[in-house]
Scaffold this motif. Structure first.
Motif, PDB file in Angstrom:
ATOM      1  N   LYS A   7       4.195 -14.058  -6.146  1.00 14.51           N
ATOM      2  CA  LYS A   7       4.761 -12.851  -5.538  1.00 14.51           C
ATOM      3  C   LYS A   7       5.898 -12.268  -6.373  1.00 14.51           C
ATOM      4  O   LYS A   7       6.169 -11.085  -6.329  1.00 14.51           O
ATOM      5  CB  LYS A   7       5.263 -13.182  -4.126  1.00 14.51           C
ATOM      6  CG  LYS A   7       4.158 -13.515  -3.166  1.00 14.51           C
ATOM      7  CD  LYS A   7       4.671 -13.629  -1.759  1.00 14.51           C
ATOM      8  CE  LYS A   7       5.387 -14.952  -1.601  1.00 14.51           C
ATOM      9  NZ  LYS A   7       5.778 -15.189  -0.213  1.00 14.51           N
ATOM     10  N   ASN A 261      -0.022 -15.271   5.940  1.00 19.47           N
ATOM     11  CA  ASN A 261       0.543 -14.635   4.752  1.00 19.47           C
ATOM     12  C   ASN A 261      -0.385 -14.890   3.562  1.00 19.47           C
ATOM     13  O   ASN A 261      -0.500 -16.012   3.076  1.00 19.47           O
ATOM     14  CB  ASN A 261       1.937 -15.196   4.473  1.00 19.47           C
ATOM     15  CG  ASN A 261       2.687 -14.373   3.443  1.00 19.47           C
ATOM     16  OD1 ASN A 261       2.368 -13.211   3.212  1.00 19.47           O
ATOM     17  ND2 ASN A 261       3.698 -14.979   2.833  1.00 19.47           N
ATOM     18  N   VAL A 289       2.547  -5.261   8.700  1.00 24.30           N
ATOM     19  CA  VAL A 289       3.184  -5.043   7.402  1.00 24.30           C
ATOM     20  C   VAL A 289       2.300  -4.115   6.577  1.00 24.30           C
ATOM     21  O   VAL A 289       1.083  -4.332   6.486  1.00 24.30           O
ATOM     22  CB  VAL A 289       3.376  -6.377   6.662  1.00 24.30           C
ATOM     23  CG1 VAL A 289       3.979  -6.137   5.283  1.00 24.30           C
ATOM     24  CG2 VAL A 289       4.253  -7.311   7.475  1.00 24.30           C
ATOM     25  N   THR A 291       0.636  -3.163   3.410  1.00 28.90           N
ATOM     26  CA  THR A 291       0.262  -3.917   2.222  1.00 28.90           C
ATOM     27  C   THR A 291      -0.499  -3.023   1.247  1.00 28.90           C
ATOM     28  O   THR A 291      -0.735  -1.842   1.514  1.00 28.90           O
ATOM     29  CB  THR A 291      -0.629  -5.103   2.613  1.00 28.90           C
ATOM     30  OG1 THR A 291      -1.863  -4.593   3.150  1.00 28.90           O
ATOM     31  CG2 THR A 291       0.035  -5.981   3.667  1.00 28.90           C
ATOM     32  N   ALA A 318       9.062  -6.539   3.331  1.00 30.95           N
ATOM     33  CA  ALA A 318       7.767  -6.442   4.010  1.00 30.95           C
ATOM     34  C   ALA A 318       7.914  -5.337   5.042  1.00 30.95           C
ATOM     35  O   ALA A 318       8.355  -5.568   6.162  1.00 30.95           O
ATOM     36  CB  ALA A 318       7.387  -7.759   4.661  1.00 30.95           C
ATOM     37  N   ALA A 354       8.433 -14.808   3.415  1.00 30.31           N
ATOM     38  CA  ALA A 354       8.618 -14.076   2.159  1.00 30.31           C
ATOM     39  C   ALA A 354       9.700 -14.787   1.352  1.00 30.31           C
ATOM     40  O   ALA A 354      10.832 -14.920   1.813  1.00 30.31           O
ATOM     41  CB  ALA A 354       9.011 -12.633   2.440  1.00 30.31           C
ATOM     42  N   TYR A 469      11.898  -6.230   6.871  1.00 25.15           N
ATOM     43  CA  TYR A 469      11.747  -7.617   6.424  1.00 25.15           C
ATOM     44  C   TYR A 469      10.918  -8.385   7.454  1.00 25.15           C
ATOM     45  O   TYR A 469      11.453  -9.027   8.344  1.00 25.15           O
ATOM     46  CB  TYR A 469      13.123  -8.264   6.228  1.00 25.15           C
ATOM     47  CG  TYR A 469      13.970  -7.552   5.204  1.00 25.15           C
ATOM     48  CD1 TYR A 469      13.757  -7.757   3.844  1.00 25.15           C
ATOM     49  CD2 TYR A 469      14.967  -6.661   5.596  1.00 25.15           C
ATOM     50  CE1 TYR A 469      14.523  -7.096   2.901  1.00 25.15           C
ATOM     51  CE2 TYR A 469      15.738  -5.995   4.652  1.00 25.15           C
ATOM     52  CZ  TYR A 469      15.506  -6.210   3.306  1.00 25.15           C
ATOM     53  OH  TYR A 469      16.262  -5.555   2.364  1.00 25.15           O
ATOM     54  N   MET A 472       6.091 -11.161   5.093  1.00 23.42           N
ATOM     55  CA  MET A 472       4.760 -11.327   4.523  1.00 23.42           C
ATOM     56  C   MET A 472       4.672 -10.524   3.223  1.00 23.42           C
ATOM     57  O   MET A 472       5.497  -9.639   2.964  1.00 23.42           O
ATOM     58  CB  MET A 472       3.677 -10.892   5.515  1.00 23.42           C
ATOM     59  CG  MET A 472       3.744 -11.654   6.835  1.00 23.42           C
ATOM     60  SD  MET A 472       2.465 -11.221   8.017  1.00 23.42           S
ATOM     61  CE  MET A 472       1.105 -12.213   7.399  1.00 23.42           C
ATOM     62  N   ASP A 473       3.685 -10.820   2.403  1.00 22.43           N
ATOM     63  CA  ASP A 473       3.587 -10.198   1.080  1.00 22.43           C
ATOM     64  C   ASP A 473       3.020  -8.789   1.172  1.00 22.43           C
ATOM     65  O   ASP A 473       1.889  -8.605   1.624  1.00 22.43           O
ATOM     66  CB  ASP A 473       2.702 -11.058   0.175  1.00 22.43           C
ATOM     67  CG  ASP A 473       2.602 -10.486  -1.232  1.00 22.43           C
ATOM     68  OD1 ASP A 473       3.549  -9.780  -1.645  1.00 22.43           O
ATOM     69  OD2 ASP A 473       1.589 -10.741  -1.902  1.00 22.43           O
ATOM     70  N   TYR A 474       3.780  -7.800   0.741  1.00 22.84           N
ATOM     71  CA  TYR A 474       3.299  -6.427   0.818  1.00 22.84           C
ATOM     72  C   TYR A 474       2.289  -6.103  -0.282  1.00 22.84           C
ATOM     73  O   TYR A 474       1.713  -5.025  -0.305  1.00 22.84           O
ATOM     74  CB  TYR A 474       4.471  -5.433   0.808  1.00 22.84           C
ATOM     75  CG  TYR A 474       5.228  -5.303  -0.499  1.00 22.84           C
ATOM     76  CD1 TYR A 474       4.870  -4.349  -1.436  1.00 22.84           C
ATOM     77  CD2 TYR A 474       6.327  -6.106  -0.773  1.00 22.84           C
ATOM     78  CE1 TYR A 474       5.579  -4.210  -2.626  1.00 22.84           C
ATOM     79  CE2 TYR A 474       7.038  -5.983  -1.944  1.00 22.84           C
ATOM     80  CZ  TYR A 474       6.658  -5.033  -2.873  1.00 22.84           C
ATOM     81  OH  TYR A 474       7.367  -4.910  -4.053  1.00 22.84           O
ATOM     82  N   SER A 476      -0.411  -7.864  -0.532  1.00 24.21           N
ATOM     83  CA  SER A 476      -1.633  -8.493  -0.038  1.00 24.21           C
ATOM     84  C   SER A 476      -2.820  -7.544  -0.085  1.00 24.21           C
ATOM     85  O   SER A 476      -2.688  -6.331   0.110  1.00 24.21           O
ATOM     86  CB  SER A 476      -1.429  -8.973   1.403  1.00 24.21           C
ATOM     87  OG  SER A 476      -2.608  -9.552   1.891  1.00 24.21           O
ATOM     88  N   GLN A 480      -1.901  -7.198   7.233  1.00 23.65           N
ATOM     89  CA  GLN A 480      -1.093  -8.364   7.574  1.00 23.65           C
ATOM     90  C   GLN A 480      -0.273  -8.062   8.831  1.00 23.65           C
ATOM     91  O   GLN A 480       0.385  -7.009   8.929  1.00 23.65           O
ATOM     92  CB  GLN A 480      -0.151  -8.726   6.417  1.00 23.65           C
ATOM     93  CG  GLN A 480      -0.864  -9.111   5.133  1.00 23.65           C
ATOM     94  CD  GLN A 480      -1.261 -10.581   5.090  1.00 23.65           C
ATOM     95  OE1 GLN A 480      -0.558 -11.425   4.553  1.00 23.65           O
ATOM     96  NE2 GLN A 480      -2.415 -10.879   5.670  1.00 23.65           N
TER      97      GLN A 480
END
Length: 676
Positions: A7, A261, A289, A291, A318, A354, A469, A472-474, A476, A480
């Motif tokens: 990430k 995630n 989120v 992504t 996120a 995250a 915030y 989770m990974d944006y 992705s 999510q």
């Protein structure tokens, strides 16, 4: 976790530049499908139309979310696209006529078609008002299952209401019925004995699986909804409707990829950091989120999607998708004449973590409580917390039990692709023992929240504390969802101790008013024990600090037991009976005149009956004070009568007495007067 450095190491210059989008079940598309189904019904019957509708809708649902995936995905997009551009008339036209004809020919099938037509009209109204995905998805679901009764109407723009409709939810609408103004001891006692220690207002959602089954979400999938177990999506600032999602675990207990995630271009799903309660196969998620896969969705910040954030904490950002503002529900105050006291208690967790050079974060919760007086809302409580951190022992506002990550050997898996088949395969792999035990979340409990005097309703709202915030990974390649919430063990309760104290106070006053009467004729020991319990109750009801409802009920039980144990004093009766019995056994009628003996024996027999009756009263635990007093009076009266009969006994004359008497008799004979 070391692999999560992906990430942080993906640079903007080397990032995969692929535009991601998803085709949803838009309101006008669903409506057109419904109308086409009706036209088909003219030639093929309602059953054939239903099949066509289902097939078309399935194509829309499964439309690809990536424009560079398989040819099969592209084909689904081609099928879905014409649906999205078709417009359904807002007024009943050919579709209505078709439904009427079917109704004349095929009674049962036409009923189904008619309901579909009605759903279509509703869908068009919604489409003309707003283009929100949530509403369109619900209309599509309604079209697919048009033979089910409608339980509510969808409205385009409805603000958050202070009088949320909870009429169908008995637990949320419990109201106390006070005893009558002139209530006696028995009525007051029954009220307190039956009073719950707390009123549970939120039991409807506790049946998580039962309520979840009504949403129609498939196993291993998520679905946007606006209501669940009486909890409704919070409306947006612009007064448009909000939304949240319900997720359903697979048959093997794994929640969808969208709730795990899943990081970067390698699509690494971190099951080890998904910490949620797993006592139900359904779970709510209150935030989405934005992504790479959902880059075209509008965020709360109103800014376009960026592959790299500019701020110092950009590596743990996120950002939330617009439309997700949490959930809320309104409850009635149990007793409006006493100060309301509410506690909010639920299980917490997180979908992911995250992690970056700037820190570590998960989606944080916000809990708010509002009092409602004459339709006006006033916020009376707010708490924000990080579910992965336990609260400080000195925190008087809340108690947080930290949610933990998994201790399993297997923490993550790479998802092969973004198709439904790829996701299903990943969920199947994650069900293996290597990835267990799964993490099971934490818990939040608020302080006892006092509601202002005059509050008739109160509202509880749960949402994300910070939509930037969400943990989770944006980057992705999947949608999510964050901020999990389960109905299992989700308690919102009102304390009843104020009511309990008021009832016990009234009961104490009643007992004190009759204590002299109650203790009359009772033993000294039992009176002392009862007086001691009354004193304990007095201290309890006069104390400034409240105790629990259970403590008030315990005090009631104890004092009533001592009142019941008041023992009738039979000492006087026992003594009187003994005196009479002694009198009977010590008097002899030997040498007495027969007629006096007869009279004495008559009184003696009556006295024996009185003695026997006195013994019965003495031996019986049910004897009353009045019965004892009456028995004492009878014994004493009969004792007096027997003493009188005893005194009336006459001795027989002895031989000398008889001789003397004869002599006297002889002397008293008259002289012979003959010849005188």
């Amino acid at each position: 976790m070391k692999n999560k450095s992906l990430k942080n190491n993906i640079e903007n210059s080397t990032r995969e530049k692929v535009t991601r989008f998803s085709i949803r079940k838009v309101s006008f598309g669903a409506a057109s499908v419904a109308v086409s189904a009706l036209f088909m019904a003219l030639g093929q019957g309602a059953a054939s139309a239903a099949e066509t509708n289902t097939a078309t809708e399935a194509n829309v649902t499964n439309a690809a979310t990536d424009n560079n995936t398989t040819a099969q995905d592209n084909k689904k997009e081609e099928v879905a696209a014409p649906v999205a551009t078709t417009t359904t008339p807002t007024t009943p036209t050919t579709a209505e006529k078709a439904a009427d004809k079917i109704n004349e020919k095929l009674a049962t099938e036409a009923n189904v078609a008619e309901k579909k037509e009605q759903t279509t009209s509703k869908a068009q109204e919604i489409s003309n008002t707003t283009a929100e995905t949530t509403k369109s998805a619900e209309v599509t679901a309604a079209t697919t299952e048009s033979n089910k009764p409608r339980s509510r109407k969808r409205r385009a723009a409805e603000p958050s209401s202070t009088t949320t409709d909870t009429t169908s939810d008995e637990a949320a609408n419990q109201v106390y019925t006070a005893p009558r103004a002139n209530a006696g001891l028995d009525e007051l006692k029954e009220k307190l004995e039956q009073l719950p220690s707390a009123i549970q207002n939120n039991t409807k959602i506790n049946n998580m699986d039962g309520v979840g089954a009504t949403t129609g979400v498939e196993a291993g999938k998520v679905k946007e909804i606006t209501e669940f177990g009486g909890w409704k999506a919070v409306n947006q600032a612009d007064r448009s409707a909000g939304k949240f999602v319900v997720a359903r675990a697979t048959d093997k207990g794994v929640f969808p990829i969208e709730t795990i995630n899943t990081v970067g271009q390698n699509r690494t799903a971190w099951i080890g950091e998904q910490s949620v309660d797993r006592n139900s196969k359904y779970m709510l998620f209150l935030s989405e989120v934005r992504t790479q896969a959902t880059r075209d969705k509008e965020s709360y910040e109103g800014q376009p999607y960026k592959e790299k954030q500019d701020d110092a904490k950009g590596d743990i950002v996120a950002i939330g998708v617009k439309g997700y503002k949490g959930v809320e529900k309104t409850f009635k105050v149990y007793d409006t004449k006493t100060p309301g006291k509410v506690t909010v208690d639920f299980k917490t967790g997180f979908s992911g973590i995250a992690e970056g050079r700037s820190g570590v974060t998960v989606a944080n919760y916000k809990v708010e409580v509002f009092s409602v007086i004459n339709g006006v809302e006033t916020k009376v409580y707010t708490a924000e917390f990080d579910p992965k951190n336990a609260s400080n022992p000195s925190d008087t506002e809340k108690t947080v039990v930290a949610a933990k990550t998994s201790t399993a050997a297997g923490q993550s898996i790479n998802v092969a692709g973004t198709t439904e088949e790829n996701k299903a395969a990943a969920l199947e792999a994650l069900s293996k023992d290597n990835y267990k035990p799964y993490a099971t979340g934490g818990r939040f409990t608020s302080k006892e929240i006092e509601l202002p005097e005059g509050t008739t309703e109160y509202k509880v709202r749960i949402s994300a504390a910070n939509d930037r915030y969400l943990g989770m990974d944006y980057h992705s390649r999947f949608a999510q969802y964050a901020l999990p919430l389960t109905g299992v063990d989700f308690n919102i309760s009102q304390n009843t101790n104020v009511i309990a104290k008021d009832l016990l106070t009234k009961i104490y006053d009643k007992l004190k008013a009759t204590v002299a009467k109650d203790e009359k004729g009772m033993t000294a020991d039992s009176k002392a024990a009862y007086d001691a319990e009354l004193e304990k109750v007095k201290i309890l009801v006069e104390a400034a600090d409240l105790t629990t409802t259970d403590n008030y009920k315990t005090a009631l039980t104890a004092v009533l037991q001592k009142q019941k144990e008041l023992t009738v004093d039979k000492t006087a009766l026992t003594a009187a009976r003994g005196e009479l019995d002694n009198l009977i056994t010590t008097v002899s009628t030997d040498g007495k005149v027969e007629n006096s003996i007869t009279e004495y024996n008559k009184v003696k027999a009556e006295a024996q009956d009185v003695i026997n009756e006195a013994k019965r009263v003495i031996d019986s635990d049910a004897s009353t004070v009045e019965e004892v007093e009456l028995a004492v009076a009878k014994v004493k009266q009969k004792t007096a009568e027997l003493n009188a009969a005893k005194a009336a006994l006459v001795d027989k004359a002895t031989e000398p007495q008889k001789e003397a008497l004869a002599k006297v008799d002889e002397e008293l004979k008259a002289a012979d007067t003959a010849g005188k």
